[in-house]
Design a protein around this motif. Structure first.
Motif, PDB file in Angstrom:
ATOM      1  N   LEU B  37       0.817  -1.221   0.000  1.00 40.53           N
ATOM      2  CA  LEU B  37       0.000   0.000   0.000  1.00 40.53           C
ATOM      3  C   LEU B  37       0.847   1.267   0.000  1.00 40.53           C
ATOM      4  O   LEU B  37       0.639   2.144  -0.833  1.00 40.53           O
ATOM      5  CB  LEU B  37      -1.004  -0.002   1.152  1.00 40.53           C
ATOM      6  CG  LEU B  37      -2.082  -1.087   1.144  1.00 40.53           C
ATOM      7  CD1 LEU B  37      -3.133  -0.815   2.214  1.00 40.53           C
ATOM      8  CD2 LEU B  37      -2.767  -1.180  -0.197  1.00 40.53           C
ATOM      9  N   HIS B  41       0.895   4.062  -3.028  1.00 36.33           N
ATOM     10  CA  HIS B  41       0.627   5.485  -2.772  1.00 36.33           C
ATOM     11  C   HIS B  41       1.746   6.353  -3.350  1.00 36.33           C
ATOM     12  O   HIS B  41       1.510   7.383  -3.975  1.00 36.33           O
ATOM     13  CB  HIS B  41       0.513   5.748  -1.267  1.00 36.33           C
ATOM     14  CG  HIS B  41      -0.856   5.502  -0.704  1.00 36.33           C
ATOM     15  ND1 HIS B  41      -1.963   6.187  -1.117  1.00 36.33           N
ATOM     16  CD2 HIS B  41      -1.289   4.643   0.253  1.00 36.33           C
ATOM     17  CE1 HIS B  41      -3.035   5.761  -0.446  1.00 36.33           C
ATOM     18  NE2 HIS B  41      -2.650   4.817   0.384  1.00 36.33           N
ATOM     19  N   THR B  74      -7.324  -2.916  -7.577  1.00 34.46           N
ATOM     20  CA  THR B  74      -8.762  -2.887  -7.855  1.00 34.46           C
ATOM     21  C   THR B  74      -9.598  -2.905  -6.586  1.00 34.46           C
ATOM     22  O   THR B  74     -10.758  -2.534  -6.604  1.00 34.46           O
ATOM     23  CB  THR B  74      -9.185  -4.098  -8.717  1.00 34.46           C
ATOM     24  OG1 THR B  74      -8.677  -5.276  -8.105  1.00 34.46           O
ATOM     25  CG2 THR B  74      -8.647  -3.989 -10.121  1.00 34.46           C
ATOM     26  N   PHE B  75      -9.017  -3.339  -5.477  1.00 31.84           N
ATOM     27  CA  PHE B  75      -9.797  -3.451  -4.245  1.00 31.84           C
ATOM     28  C   PHE B  75      -9.998  -2.102  -3.555  1.00 31.84           C
ATOM     29  O   PHE B  75     -11.043  -1.827  -2.995  1.00 31.84           O
ATOM     30  CB  PHE B  75      -9.104  -4.420  -3.286  1.00 31.84           C
ATOM     31  CG  PHE B  75      -9.890  -4.696  -2.021  1.00 31.84           C
ATOM     32  CD1 PHE B  75     -10.936  -5.595  -2.038  1.00 31.84           C
ATOM     33  CD2 PHE B  75      -9.586  -4.050  -0.836  1.00 31.84           C
ATOM     34  CE1 PHE B  75     -11.676  -5.844  -0.885  1.00 31.84           C
ATOM     35  CE2 PHE B  75     -10.321  -4.298   0.319  1.00 31.84           C
ATOM     36  CZ  PHE B  75     -11.366  -5.208   0.293  1.00 31.84           C
ATOM     37  N   TYR B  76      -8.982  -1.267  -3.605  1.00 31.65           N
ATOM     38  CA  TYR B  76      -9.014  -0.044  -2.796  1.00 31.65           C
ATOM     39  C   TYR B  76      -9.454   1.167  -3.614  1.00 31.65           C
ATOM     40  O   TYR B  76      -8.857   1.460  -4.654  1.00 31.65           O
ATOM     41  CB  TYR B  76      -7.629   0.220  -2.195  1.00 31.65           C
ATOM     42  CG  TYR B  76      -7.194  -0.850  -1.220  1.00 31.65           C
ATOM     43  CD1 TYR B  76      -7.571  -0.786   0.109  1.00 31.65           C
ATOM     44  CD2 TYR B  76      -6.422  -1.927  -1.627  1.00 31.65           C
ATOM     45  CE1 TYR B  76      -7.186  -1.765   1.018  1.00 31.65           C
ATOM     46  CE2 TYR B  76      -6.028  -2.916  -0.733  1.00 31.65           C
ATOM     47  CZ  TYR B  76      -6.413  -2.822   0.589  1.00 31.65           C
ATOM     48  OH  TYR B  76      -6.045  -3.792   1.478  1.00 31.65           O
ATOM     49  N   PRO B  77     -10.472   1.880  -3.122  1.00 35.50           N
ATOM     50  CA  PRO B  77     -10.999   3.018  -3.886  1.00 35.50           C
ATOM     51  C   PRO B  77      -9.998   4.154  -4.080  1.00 35.50           C
ATOM     52  O   PRO B  77     -10.174   4.963  -4.985  1.00 35.50           O
ATOM     53  CB  PRO B  77     -12.171   3.513  -3.036  1.00 35.50           C
ATOM     54  CG  PRO B  77     -12.432   2.474  -2.024  1.00 35.50           C
ATOM     55  CD  PRO B  77     -11.224   1.626  -1.897  1.00 35.50           C
ATOM     56  N   MET B  78      -8.959   4.222  -3.259  1.00 34.09           N
ATOM     57  CA  MET B  78      -8.061   5.377  -3.400  1.00 34.09           C
ATOM     58  C   MET B  78      -7.043   5.224  -4.529  1.00 34.09           C
ATOM     59  O   MET B  78      -6.320   6.160  -4.846  1.00 34.09           O
ATOM     60  CB  MET B  78      -7.334   5.663  -2.090  1.00 34.09           C
ATOM     61  CG  MET B  78      -8.215   6.399  -1.096  1.00 34.09           C
ATOM     62  SD  MET B  78      -7.373   6.780   0.410  1.00 34.09           S
ATOM     63  CE  MET B  78      -6.580   8.310  -0.039  1.00 34.09           C
ATOM     64  N   PHE B  79      -6.950   4.033  -5.108  1.00 35.36           N
ATOM     65  CA  PHE B  79      -6.035   3.860  -6.240  1.00 35.36           C
ATOM     66  C   PHE B  79      -6.792   4.005  -7.547  1.00 35.36           C
ATOM     67  O   PHE B  79      -7.820   3.365  -7.759  1.00 35.36           O
ATOM     68  CB  PHE B  79      -5.334   2.501  -6.168  1.00 35.36           C
ATOM     69  CG  PHE B  79      -4.473   2.348  -4.951  1.00 35.36           C
ATOM     70  CD1 PHE B  79      -3.562   3.340  -4.610  1.00 35.36           C
ATOM     71  CD2 PHE B  79      -4.582   1.238  -4.133  1.00 35.36           C
ATOM     72  CE1 PHE B  79      -2.770   3.219  -3.472  1.00 35.36           C
ATOM     73  CE2 PHE B  79      -3.789   1.121  -2.995  1.00 35.36           C
ATOM     74  CZ  PHE B  79      -2.891   2.108  -2.667  1.00 35.36           C
ATOM     75  N   GLU B 120     -16.394   4.563  -9.666  1.00 38.02           N
ATOM     76  CA  GLU B 120     -15.089   3.929  -9.493  1.00 38.02           C
ATOM     77  C   GLU B 120     -14.567   3.312 -10.782  1.00 38.02           C
ATOM     78  O   GLU B 120     -13.365   3.202 -10.986  1.00 38.02           O
ATOM     79  CB  GLU B 120     -15.168   2.878  -8.393  1.00 38.02           C
ATOM     80  CG  GLU B 120     -14.550   3.382  -7.110  1.00 38.02           C
ATOM     81  CD  GLU B 120     -15.012   2.616  -5.893  1.00 38.02           C
ATOM     82  OE1 GLU B 120     -14.912   1.383  -5.900  1.00 38.02           O
ATOM     83  OE2 GLU B 120     -15.480   3.257  -4.937  1.00 38.02           O
TER      84      GLU B 120
END
Ligand SMILES: Cc1cc2nc3c(=O)[nH]c(=O)nc-3n(C[C@H](O)[C@H](O)[C@H](O)COP(=O)(O)O)c2cc1C
Ligand code: SF4
Ligand code: FES
Lengths: 491, 172
Positions: B37, B41, B74-79, B120
């Motif tokens: 992660l 980022h 694909t799992f995390y909305p911030m990416f 998304e």
């Protein structure tokens, strides 16, 4: 009026309290020094157990008890500080991180000393950029001053703290989801057991603790157990013979939002009532309280009949709700409960991690039903069917009466109960996110049924007056959901 | 997605500063994969969004398959897997903000920026034609006491009204 008692938040607004020097002036790190000078690690663990501290992150599980499950002979052991704070209505951890990060570091140090932990990861939700920056700066300072790193203050302890950013997924607040996420994977919760205390991050024993829970530790060590247990009520758990004490000790950072005049975080002793809290928060914005969510959006809703419920772990459990994360959301008479439920169900449908079929499919299904009702397309069956209940002969059966069926309300309840059954408290899912979905769905619908029925009947959202919208406690099984041992209920 | 199937036009690599940060990061965990992660980022900050080249690079650095990186992204909305505007505007729309009229703020932003709300899977839908702004809805930002709130890139703006929004956008 109930007075605020600021302990964790006492120095929050002191200018520059986020720097080591100012924090030090206010007893900073002295409690940690006291811990290492005067106590053995086991003594600290015992103090925490005796203090009755319960986890502030959601589950309300005894911190001392959790620590006692950690095997002492398997090393390394890790501490994960849960700073993911994503439960709607909760915002107390943010202020600690942004304004007083050294307090959290001191709490972590005490926990590490007590549990023989060398590495801590603070899992901060990705949106907390300022909080992470402040905590990183504080950690850097603590390293420079010798409170972190190798051989802390010449005691031979090695303690490291690292921050780890999340990336916007609510489910990473669940402890095993957090662990998966920390390992660099999708944040999908694990089956329990094994519990993290035995096998957690990197397959090693792991203590997962909320920010607020850890911030309590310096004060328990600094002021003693006796001082701590004087705050908040201690009940008797009559399930055991002789009854055992059921502590709800300490203060709680109550986060109150919604229809009150002064929303914010109020630090108060556990155990004040809902109406007292609303008064502390500047009173209601509006004429009448329609509903209160007592513990973040996952908690079953309380009606205006239940405003004298005490906001502590035990009392709210007995009221078939929960204190959860302590996020209290107040709604006044202008609010439509169907609309509120729709908002919350959209949240859960978005946040399901997708591992378990009942949750992956059931949650959007519940959302779609509520959406349909809100849009005025709710399904009503005009055929009447026999009403079952207690008959004249005192047995369960056909009462001879008939009732109208609101097909969508039956469906809503059945879909929700198939994710997690709120009456028996059993869930068909890996994690308790399932309960967090069906609790609000079923409790809103049962307690505010007239408003749901009206929406279906009229084909549009109808906001009823509070008295009409609410089902009184004595008339409805809504208030009896969730199995609680009888003896405990008499408490 | 196996490694061979990824069509990489321009390869990605960390710049010097990020490389230094990455080297420091990797030492924090007993396994390299755990740095996923923070590494993503870092890469997103440098590149703007997660391109196939980024995924390939991160996979090499962390010694995992590209598929695994894609799985996480694909799992995390911030990416983001698509380009986004220079300013990403996140509007909170969960219950406490909804009780304080976040809808008004959202509608105002939509009208003012003349754009839809990104989803998304379709970020372009919420991005202005000049590529300056991306408008999206997010869940509770843990600031419900100062609702309604929005985040523009890393900064939080509180107690919003349409007028305040105008002022904030003018000062960007
Ligand atoms: C769906 C879900 C979301 C959760 N989110 C959080 C959270 O954001 N922050 C938190 O501290 N605990 C959260 N928890 C509770 C954690 O699983 C865990 O109980 C807690 O971090 C333990 O720390 P404590 O004992 O100090 O409370 C969540 C639980 C569930 C089931
Ligand atoms: S209950 Fe839902 S959130 Fe929890 S593991 Fe299953 S699918 Fe994921
Ligand atoms: S609901 Fe918007 S910040 Fe919590």
């Amino acid at each position: 009026m109930v007075e605020e008692r600021r302990i964790l938040y006492e120095h929050l607004d002191v200018p520059d309290i986020n720097t080591f020097d100012v924090f030090r002036q206010y007893d900073g790190y002295k409690r940690f020094e006291k811990a290492i000078a005067e106590y053995q690690p086991e003594d600290i663990a015992k103090m925490v157990m005796d203090s009755g501290l319960k986890g502030r992150g959601g589950a309300g599980f005894s911190t001392g008890l959790k620590w006692s499950f950690v095997p002492r002979d398997i090393k390394p052991c890790y501490l994960c500080c849960n700073a993911d704070e994503s439960e709607p209505g909760t915002f107390s951890n943010r202020y600690v991180l942004e304004k007083n990060p050294h307090l959290l570091i001191e709490g972590i140090l005490i926990c590490c000393y007590a549990m023989g932990i060398e590495t801590t990861y603070v899992y901060i939700r990705g949106e907390f950029t300022l909080g992470k920056k402040m905590l990183d700066a504080a950690i850097k300072e603590a390293y420079e001053k010798g409170y972190l790193g190798k051989d802390v203050r010449g005691t031979g302890l090695n303690i490291d703290i690292y921050t780890h950013p999340g990336a916007g997924a609510y489910i990473c607040g669940e402890e095993t989801g957090l662990i998966e996420s920390l390992e660099g994977k999708r944040g999908q919760p694990r089956n329990k057991p094994p519990f993290p205390a035995v096998e957690g991050v990197f397959s090693k024993p792991t203590v997962v603790q909320n920010v607020e829970t850890l911030c309590n530790l310096p004060f328990i060590v600094g002021n003693g157990v006796e001082w701590y247990t004087k705050m908040g009520p201690t009940y008797a758990d009559t399930r055991n013979d002789p009854p055992t004490p059921d502590p709800n000790t300490g203060t709680k950072l109550y986060c109150i939002s919604g229809d009150v005049n002064e929303p914010g975080v109020y630090e108060l002793d556990l155990g004040l009532t809902c109406s007292e809290l609303i008064e502390v928060a500047g009173g209601l914005r509006g004429e009448e309280v329609k509903a209160v969510i007592p513990g973040g959006s996952s908690a079953p809703i309380l009606t205006h009949y239940e405003l004298d419920t005490r906001l502590d772990f035990t009392s709210l459990t007995l009221a078939k709700s929960m204190l959860g994360s302590g996020g209290i959301i107040v709604m006044n008479e202008t609010r439509n409960i169907v609309d509120c439920l729709l908002n919350i169900m959209k949240f859960y449908a978005h946040e399901s991690c997708g591992q378990c079929t009942p949750c992956r499919w059931g949650t959007p299904w519940v959302r779609d039903i509520v959406q349909r009702i809100a849009d005025g397309d709710g399904r009503q069956d005009t055929i009447t069917r026999p009403k079952f209940g207690v008959t004249e002969s005192g047995r369960w059966g056909d009462t001879g009466e008939t009732e109208e069926i609101y097909e969508d309300l039956d469906l809503l309840e059945s879909v929700a109960n198939n994710i997690a059954n709120v009456d028996t408290m059993t869930w068909n899912t890996i994690c308790v996110f399932g309960i967090a979905v069906s609790w609000p769905a079923v409790s809103y619908m049962r307690k505010f049924r007239p408003e749901f029925e009206a929406a279906i009947r009229e084909g549009k959202l109808v906001t009823l007056p509070v008295a009409e919208a609410t089902v009184p406690p004595e008339e409805n099984y809504a208030y009896q959901q969730r199995f609680i041992p009888k003896e405990f209920a008499d408490l | 997605m196996s490694d061979e199937l990824v069509q990489i036009e321009t390869p990605f690599a960390f710049n010097e500063e990020n490389q230094r940060e990455f080297d420091e990061l990797i030492g924090r965990y007993p396994i390299k994969e755990a740095a996923m992660l923070p590494t993503l980022h870092l890469a997103q900050r440098q590149e703007g969004y997660i391109t196939p080249a980024v995924m390939k690079y991160v996979a090499e650095q962390l010694e995992v398959t590209v598929m695994k990186v894609k799985d996480v992204v694909t799992f995390y909305p911030m990416f983001f897997e698509e380009p986004v505007g220079e300013y990403v505007i996140r509007v909170c729309h969960t219950l406490p903000c909804a009780l304080r009229d976040c809808k008004v703020v959202l509608e105002h932003l939509k009208a003012k920026l003349d754009t839809d709300i990104a989803s998304e899977t379709n970020l372009a839908k919420g991005t202005t034609d000049d590529g300056k702004f991306t408008l999206m809805k997010v869940e509770c930002l843990a600031s419900c006491d100062v609702a309604p709130v929005i985040m523009i890139n890393d900064d939080l703006y509180k107690n919003l009204t349409p007028e305040k929004v105008d002022e904030i956008l003018d000062n960007l």
